[in-house]
Design a protein around this motif. Structure first.
Motif, PDB file in Angstrom:
ATOM      1  N   HIS A   8       0.802  -1.219   0.118  1.00  0.00           N
ATOM      2  CA  HIS A   8       0.040   0.042  -0.165  1.00  0.00           C
ATOM      3  C   HIS A   8       0.806   1.228   0.175  1.00  0.00           C
ATOM      4  CE1 HIS A   8      -1.981   3.223   2.322  1.00  0.00           C
ATOM      5  NE2 HIS A   8      -2.789   3.214   1.725  1.00  0.00           N
ATOM      6  N   SER A   9       2.049   1.181   0.671  1.00  0.00           N
ATOM      7  CA  SER A   9       2.701   2.477   0.901  1.00  0.00           C
ATOM      8  C   SER A   9       4.047   2.170   1.615  1.00  0.00           C
ATOM      9  CB  SER A   9       1.998   3.576   1.665  1.00  0.00           C
ATOM     10  OG  SER A   9       1.422   3.102   2.712  1.00  0.00           O
ATOM     11  N   VAL A  10       5.203   3.157   1.471  1.00  0.00           N
ATOM     12  CA  VAL A  10       6.421   3.075   2.024  1.00  0.00           C
ATOM     13  C   VAL A  10       6.484   4.195   3.038  1.00  0.00           C
ATOM     14  CG1 VAL A  10       8.636   2.688   1.832  1.00  0.00           C
ATOM     15  CG2 VAL A  10       6.980   1.348   0.429  1.00  0.00           C
ATOM     16  N   PHE A  11       7.375   3.909   4.272  1.00  0.00           N
ATOM     17  CA  PHE A  11       7.649   4.949   4.869  1.00  0.00           C
ATOM     18  C   PHE A  11       9.319   5.036   5.019  1.00  0.00           C
ATOM     19  CE2 PHE A  11       9.179   6.904   9.022  1.00  0.00           C
ATOM     20  CZ  PHE A  11       8.265   8.195   9.092  1.00  0.00           C
ATOM     21  N   PHE A  12       9.492   6.422   4.629  1.00  0.00           N
ATOM     22  CA  PHE A  12      10.869   6.787   4.608  1.00  0.00           C
ATOM     23  C   PHE A  12      11.429   7.464   5.802  1.00  0.00           C
ATOM     24  CE2 PHE A  12       9.549   5.713   0.362  1.00  0.00           C
ATOM     25  CZ  PHE A  12      10.632   5.231  -0.178  1.00  0.00           C
ATOM     26  N   SER A  13      12.217   7.044   6.697  1.00  0.00           N
ATOM     27  CA  SER A  13      12.810   7.743   7.748  1.00  0.00           C
ATOM     28  C   SER A  13      13.714   8.583   7.534  1.00  0.00           C
ATOM     29  CB  SER A  13      12.986   6.846   8.939  1.00  0.00           C
ATOM     30  OG  SER A  13      14.198   6.081   8.691  1.00  0.00           O
ATOM     31  N   GLN A  14      13.565   9.815   8.319  1.00  0.00           N
ATOM     32  CA  GLN A  14      14.706  10.891   7.707  1.00  0.00           C
ATOM     33  C   GLN A  14      14.988  11.848   9.062  1.00  0.00           C
ATOM     34  OE1 GLN A  14      12.310  12.701   4.796  1.00  0.00           O
ATOM     35  NE2 GLN A  14      12.403  10.984   3.446  1.00  0.00           N
ATOM     36  N   HIS A  15      15.964  11.221   9.760  1.00  0.00           N
ATOM     37  CA  HIS A  15      16.686  12.209  10.960  1.00  0.00           C
ATOM     38  C   HIS A  15      15.405  12.612  11.994  1.00  0.00           C
ATOM     39  CE1 HIS A  15      20.037  12.536   8.263  1.00  0.00           C
ATOM     40  NE2 HIS A  15      19.289  13.450   7.659  1.00  0.00           N
ATOM     41  N   GLY A  16      14.691  11.470  12.361  1.00  0.00           N
ATOM     42  CA  GLY A  16      13.574  11.591  13.407  1.00  0.00           C
ATOM     43  C   GLY A  16      12.237  12.250  12.900  1.00  0.00           C
ATOM     44  N   TRP A  17      12.224  12.517  11.712  1.00  0.00           N
ATOM     45  CA  TRP A  17      10.900  12.546  11.121  1.00  0.00           C
ATOM     46  C   TRP A  17      10.761  11.610   9.697  1.00  0.00           C
ATOM     47  CZ3 TRP A  17      14.379  16.576  11.298  1.00  0.00           C
ATOM     48  CH2 TRP A  17      14.990  16.914  10.282  1.00  0.00           C
ATOM     49  N   GLY A  18       9.937  11.794   8.663  1.00  0.00           N
ATOM     50  CA  GLY A  18       9.983  11.093   7.871  1.00  0.00           C
ATOM     51  C   GLY A  18       8.585  11.477   6.825  1.00  0.00           C
ATOM     52  N   GLN A  19       8.396  10.467   5.953  1.00  0.00           N
ATOM     53  CA  GLN A  19       7.395  10.553   4.922  1.00  0.00           C
ATOM     54  C   GLN A  19       6.913   9.546   4.213  1.00  0.00           C
ATOM     55  OE1 GLN A  19      10.488  12.035   1.450  1.00  0.00           O
ATOM     56  NE2 GLN A  19       8.388  12.035   0.859  1.00  0.00           N
ATOM     57  N   TRP A  20       5.406   9.481   4.300  1.00  0.00           N
ATOM     58  CA  TRP A  20       4.854   8.060   3.516  1.00  0.00           C
ATOM     59  C   TRP A  20       4.585   8.565   2.115  1.00  0.00           C
ATOM     60  CZ3 TRP A  20       3.897   3.585   5.718  1.00  0.00           C
ATOM     61  CH2 TRP A  20       3.724   3.529   6.847  1.00  0.00           C
ATOM     62  N   VAL A  21       4.952   7.427   1.301  1.00  0.00           N
ATOM     63  CA  VAL A  21       4.647   7.593  -0.003  1.00  0.00           C
ATOM     64  C   VAL A  21       3.819   6.305  -0.462  1.00  0.00           C
ATOM     65  CG1 VAL A  21       6.008   7.352  -2.286  1.00  0.00           C
ATOM     66  CG2 VAL A  21       6.988   8.589  -0.353  1.00  0.00           C
ATOM     67  N   SER A  22       2.762   6.705  -1.202  1.00  0.00           N
ATOM     68  CA  SER A  22       1.824   5.597  -1.864  1.00  0.00           C
ATOM     69  C   SER A  22       2.616   4.760  -2.992  1.00  0.00           C
ATOM     70  CB  SER A  22       0.580   6.229  -2.211  1.00  0.00           C
ATOM     71  OG  SER A  22       0.943   7.031  -3.463  1.00  0.00           O
ATOM     72  N   ALA A  23       2.078   3.562  -2.958  1.00  0.00           N
ATOM     73  CA  ALA A  23       2.922   2.608  -3.837  1.00  0.00           C
ATOM     74  C   ALA A  23       2.695   3.212  -5.052  1.00  0.00           C
ATOM     75  CB  ALA A  23       2.006   1.213  -3.743  1.00  0.00           C
ATOM     76  N   SER A  24       1.742   3.735  -5.727  1.00  0.00           N
ATOM     77  CA  SER A  24       1.698   4.211  -6.820  1.00  0.00           C
ATOM     78  C   SER A  24       2.813   5.564  -7.227  1.00  0.00           C
ATOM     79  CB  SER A  24       0.318   4.973  -7.169  1.00  0.00           C
ATOM     80  OG  SER A  24      -0.101   6.136  -6.188  1.00  0.00           O
ATOM     81  N   ASP A  25       3.407   6.204  -6.207  1.00  0.00           N
ATOM     82  CA  ASP A  25       4.441   7.176  -6.171  1.00  0.00           C
ATOM     83  C   ASP A  25       5.876   6.681  -6.179  1.00  0.00           C
ATOM     84  OD1 ASP A  25       4.182   9.725  -7.202  1.00  0.00           O
ATOM     85  OD2 ASP A  25       4.217  10.512  -5.318  1.00  0.00           O
ATOM     86  N   LEU A  26       5.937   5.319  -6.020  1.00  0.00           N
ATOM     87  CA  LEU A  26       7.332   4.703  -5.777  1.00  0.00           C
ATOM     88  C   LEU A  26       8.166   4.410  -7.000  1.00  0.00           C
ATOM     89  CD1 LEU A  26       6.314   2.120  -2.959  1.00  0.00           C
ATOM     90  CD2 LEU A  26       7.544   4.327  -2.650  1.00  0.00           C
ATOM     91  N   GLU A  27       9.352   4.537  -6.876  1.00  0.00           N
ATOM     92  CA  GLU A  27      10.102   3.871  -7.839  1.00  0.00           C
ATOM     93  C   GLU A  27      10.607   2.495  -7.427  1.00  0.00           C
ATOM     94  OE1 GLU A  27      15.085   4.434  -9.241  1.00  0.00           O
ATOM     95  OE2 GLU A  27      13.912   6.176  -8.599  1.00  0.00           O
ATOM     96  N   TYR A  28      10.435   1.520  -8.301  1.00  0.00           N
ATOM     97  CA  TYR A  28      10.710   0.158  -7.994  1.00  0.00           C
ATOM     98  C   TYR A  28      12.191  -0.350  -8.721  1.00  0.00           C
ATOM     99  CZ  TYR A  28       5.989  -0.056  -6.441  1.00  0.00           C
ATOM    100  OH  TYR A  28       4.741   0.232  -5.695  1.00  0.00           O
ATOM    101  N   HIS A  29      12.740  -0.941  -7.938  1.00  0.00           N
ATOM    102  CA  HIS A  29      13.951  -1.550  -8.413  1.00  0.00           C
ATOM    103  C   HIS A  29      14.038  -2.445  -9.457  1.00  0.00           C
ATOM    104  CE1 HIS A  29      17.532  -4.283  -8.262  1.00  0.00           C
ATOM    105  NE2 HIS A  29      18.398  -3.232  -8.280  1.00  0.00           N
ATOM    106  N   SER A  30      13.071  -3.715  -9.152  1.00  0.00           N
ATOM    107  CA  SER A  30      12.784  -4.785  -9.996  1.00  0.00           C
ATOM    108  C   SER A  30      11.409  -5.250  -9.299  1.00  0.00           C
ATOM    109  CB  SER A  30      13.884  -5.745  -9.805  1.00  0.00           C
ATOM    110  OG  SER A  30      14.310  -6.102  -8.679  1.00  0.00           O
ATOM    111  N   ALA A  49      19.812   8.905   5.733  1.00  0.00           N
ATOM    112  CA  ALA A  49      18.407   9.005   5.932  1.00  0.00           C
ATOM    113  C   ALA A  49      17.785   8.504   4.531  1.00  0.00           C
ATOM    114  CB  ALA A  49      17.859  10.572   6.071  1.00  0.00           C
ATOM    115  N   SER A  50      16.613   7.936   4.665  1.00  0.00           N
ATOM    116  CA  SER A  50      16.265   7.282   3.436  1.00  0.00           C
ATOM    117  C   SER A  50      15.084   8.161   2.637  1.00  0.00           C
ATOM    118  CB  SER A  50      15.193   6.122   3.932  1.00  0.00           C
ATOM    119  OG  SER A  50      15.889   5.476   4.618  1.00  0.00           O
ATOM    120  N   TYR A  51      15.276   8.318   1.357  1.00  0.00           N
ATOM    121  CA  TYR A  51      14.548   8.893   0.319  1.00  0.00           C
ATOM    122  C   TYR A  51      13.753   8.088  -0.885  1.00  0.00           C
ATOM    123  CZ  TYR A  51      15.845  13.053   2.692  1.00  0.00           C
ATOM    124  OH  TYR A  51      16.027  14.027   3.807  1.00  0.00           O
ATOM    125  N   PRO A  52      12.543   8.296  -1.245  1.00  0.00           N
ATOM    126  CA  PRO A  52      12.357   7.626  -2.511  1.00  0.00           C
ATOM    127  C   PRO A  52      12.894   8.049  -3.879  1.00  0.00           C
ATOM    128  CG  PRO A  52      10.594   9.344  -1.628  1.00  0.00           C
ATOM    129  CD  PRO A  52      11.887   9.530  -0.775  1.00  0.00           C
TER     130      PRO A  52
END
Length: 538
Positions: A383-405, A419-422
Motif C-alpha cells: 500500500h505504501s512505504v515510510f521513509f525515515s529521515q533524521h527523526g521524522w519521515g514521509q509516507w509515499v503511496s505505492a503508486s508514487d514509488l520507484e521500483y528497483h525490480s 536518511a531514506s528517500y524515495p
C-alpha cells in the motif's frame, strides 16, 4: 497520525457519473505472488468477529474539483458499485487527481447471527458537515458531505457524499457496532498529496478524506484472522523487500550487528570506563531491558586501524532486520526494516553557492535507520512505504514509488547520514534561509543493499514466541558514546568562512536542527523508538 476512515463507500448517484476504468487504476509493476496458505491473510475478506469486511474496487465518479491541491489538479470523489451480495456500504472515497486511481473501499456484512445485537445498523439520520457551495473553485456542480448519525452502541466509520442537498436514505450506509471500532488507533498515510478545502482534506490514502476534525471511527481488526504467518512473512519479504542505493561517495556502509560485535565493538559501563568488555556474538552479554539511563554504551575498538575499518562497515556482510506488526487492528501489516551502520558521518551544508563540511556535526558511532512497508491484509498488496529521515519521515503511496525490480521499492540513503528517500537528488534541511541548509544528497550507485538478502525477522509480537528476539534487540541503552565537543567552537570554525548575513543565517540553521544531527550522543536501538509499538510518527 490522522484518522483512517477506511475509505468506505456509498453515495447518491447522479446523471453523468462515470465508472473508473481498469486502465486508469494503479497496479503494482508485477503480479502478486500466490501467497502460502494459512489463516485469513490475503484471502480477500477479513472476519473481525461477527463482521466480515471485503474490498470493493469498482467505483463511480460522483463529484470532482478541477483545481487546487497537489499539482493544482483537484480531487475526485467516488461511489462503489458491484458491492458483493449481502454486503453493505460504510461510506465514500476520494483522492487527489495527481495520483493514479487506487481506491479500494470496504464493504461490511453481518455474520454474527445475533439479531438482538447485530454488528451493523442503519444510521438514524444524517448531519450535513460540509458543502462546496461557497467554494470559488472549478468544480463539477456542488457536493454535500453527510455524517451518519449512529444509533446507541454503534459508530459511523465513513462519510457519505452526494451532489444534492437532500439527505441520503438511511439504509444507504451502515454503522458498525462500537466494540468493532476504534477511535484511538487512528492510522493513515500522510504525505504531500493532500488537498485542503475549507475544513475538508482529501488525501492520497486508503481513507480518502477527512472532514473538520474527523468525527468517524476506524474499524478494529482481528489479529488471529488477518495477520500473516511465518511462511507468508517470508513471501512478503521476497516480494517487497526494498533495495537501498548508497551514495557513490559513501564511505560509511552498513553491516550486520553480528559483524560489528565480532570486529571489536566494546561495551562500556559508567564508573568502570577503563575496563570495557568485548561484546559477545549476538549481544548475549549486553544488559537487557531497563531504560536509557546512560549507565552503558557501545563504542568502536580501541585500536586506531580497527576503528577506521569498523567505521566503514561491511556491505557484503550487511543484514536487514524485520519487525512485523499489526496496524489498524490487523487490517494492515507494517513491516519495519531496520539497517545498522557502525558510523554516521559528518554533516555538510549548502550556503547559497558554497558547499561546506560541518566538521564533527552529525558524527556518531552506531546509526539505526529504517523504512516501513505497509501491506493490505485483504490481498497482500503493498500500500505504501515510510521513509525515515533524521527523526521524522514521509509516507509515499505505492503508486508514487520507484521500483528497483518487480515490486521491490528503491530506497536512496543519504550521504554520511543514511536518511531514506524515495528519489535521488539533494534535500536541504533546516530553516537557515531559502538557499541555506544541511545537505542530504542521494544518488544511484553500484553500492547496493538488497534488504531481502540475509534478511532476519527479529520481532513479531502478535505471534507469541514463534519469533525469538535476539539479545541485542532488548539492549535499550546507547549504541555509541556521547561525543564531547564544543558545539559553539565547531560552529565558529565554519562561520569563519562566511561573511555578513550568512553567519546569522547559519546560526539559525544550526539552532533548528534536531539533536541527533548535531551528533552529541550515540543513538538508541530500534526497540526504544516511538514507532516500535505503534504507527510511524511524524
Amino acid at each position: 497520525m490522522h484518522s483512517i476512515l477506511f475509505f468506505v463507500f456509498f453515495i447518491l448517484c447522479f446523471d453523468g457519473s462515470t465508472m473508473v476504468d481498469s486502465q486508469d487504476t494503479f497496479q503494482l509493476p508485477s503480479p502478486l505472488p500466490k501467497w502460502p496458505p494459512g489463516g485469513g491473510f490475503a484471502t480477500g475478506n477479513i472476519d473481525l468477529g461477527g463482521l466480515q469486511v471485503s474490498q470493493v474496487t469498482k467505483l463511480n465518479k460522483i463529484w470532482a474539483t478541477n483545481e487546487g491541491g497537489p499539482d493544482n489538479l483537484g480531487a475526485t470523489f467516488y461511489d462503489p458499485v458491484e458491492i458483493p451480495q449481502g454486503f453493505s456500504s460504510l461510506g465514500s472515497y476520494a483522492q487527489p487527481n495527481n495520483l493514479p486511481f487506487s481506491g479500494q473501499i470496504l464493504a461490511g456484512k453481518d455474520v454474527s447471527n445475533d439479531s438482538s445485537k447485530p454488528t451493523l445498523k442503519s444510521p438514524t439520520d444524517y448531519t450535513l458537515v460540509w458543502t462546496s457551495e461557497s467554494l470559488d473553485i472549478k468544480k463539477d456542480g456542488e457536493a454535500y458531505i453527510w455524517l451518519p448519525n449512529a444509533p446507541d452502541g454503534y459508530k459511523a466509520v465513513g462519510y457519505v457524499i452526494g451532489n444534492l442537498s437532500v439527505k441520503p436514505p438511511v439504509d444507504k450506509v451502515q454503522c458498525v457496532r462500537t466494540d468493532l471500532t476504534d477511535t484511538t488507533n487512528t492510522t493513515d498515510l500522510v504525505n504531500d498529496n493532500v488537498l485542503y478545502l475549507d475544513g475538508l482534506s482529501v488525501r492520497g490514502s486508503m481513507n480518502g478524506f477527512v472532514v473538520r476534525n474527523g468525527s468517524v471511527a476506524s474499524l478494529k481488526g482481528n489479529l488471529s484472522n488477518s495477520m500473516p504467518n511465518v511462511n507468508q512473512i517470508k513471501a512478503l519479504i521476497e516480494a517487497y523487500s526494498p533495495v537501498i542505493y548508497l551514495h557513490p561517495d559513501e564511505p560509511y556502509l552498513p553491516s550486520s550487528v553480528d559483524w560489528f560485535f565480532q570486529n571489536g565493538a566494546l561495551l562500556y559501563q559508567r564508573g568502570v570506563e577503563s575496563k570495557p568488555n568485548p561484546v559477545q556474538k549476538n549481544g548475549s552479554n549486553l544488559p537487557q531491558g531497563g531504560s536509557n539511563d546512560e549507565a552503558y554504551w557501545l563504542d568502536l575498538p580501541h585500536d586506531g586501524s580497527s576503528q577506521d575499518r569498523v567505521k566503514k562497515g561491511s556491505l557484503q556482510d550487511a543484514s536487514a532486520y524485520f519487525h512485523v506488526k499489526p496496524i489498524s487492528g490487523g487490517l494492515f501489516t507494517d513491516i519495519a526494516i531496520w539497517v545498522f551502520y557502525p558510523f554516521n558521518g559528518g554533516a555538510r551544508a549548502k550556503v547559497e553557492f558554497v558547499n561546506l563540511s560541518l566538521g564533527k556535526f552529525g558524527e556518531h558511532v552506531g546509526d539505526w535507520e529504517h523504512v516501513t512497508l505497509r501491506v493490505s491484509n485483504f490481498k497482500g498488496e503493498l500500500h505504501s512505504v515510510f521513509f525515515s529521515q533524521h527523526g521524522w519521515g514521509q509516507w509515499v503511496s505505492a503508486s508514487d514509488l520507484e521500483y528497483h525490480s518487480g515490486n521491490k521499492p528503491a530506497v536512496y540513503a543519504s550521504l554520511h547520514g543514511h536518511a531514506s528517500y524515495p528519489k535521488p537528488g539533494c534535500v536541504l534541511l533546516g530553516s537557515g534561509g531559502v538557499d541555506i541548509g544541511v545537505r542530504d544528497d542521494t544518488a544511484k550507485s553500484d553500492k547496493v543493499m538488497d534488504t531481502g538478502v540475509r534478511a532476519v525477522v527479529i520481532a513479531a509480537e502478535y505471534m507469541g514466541t514463534t519469533v525469538v528476539e535476539p539479545p541485542w534487540l532488548n539492549y535499550e541503552r546507547k549504541w555509541g558514546p556521547k561525543i564531547d565537543y564544543d558545539v559553539d567552537k565547531e560552529m565558529n570554525k565554519v562561520k569563519r568562512m562566511m561573511i555578513g548575513k550568512l553567519k546569522k543565517a547559519f546560526e539559525r540553521l544550526v539552532e533548528s536542527l534536531p539533536r541527533e544531527m548535531l551528533g552529541e550522543d550515540g543513538p538508541t536501538g530500534p526497540k526504544v523508538k516511538n514507532s516500535w509499538s505503534g504507527d510511524e510518527t511524524l
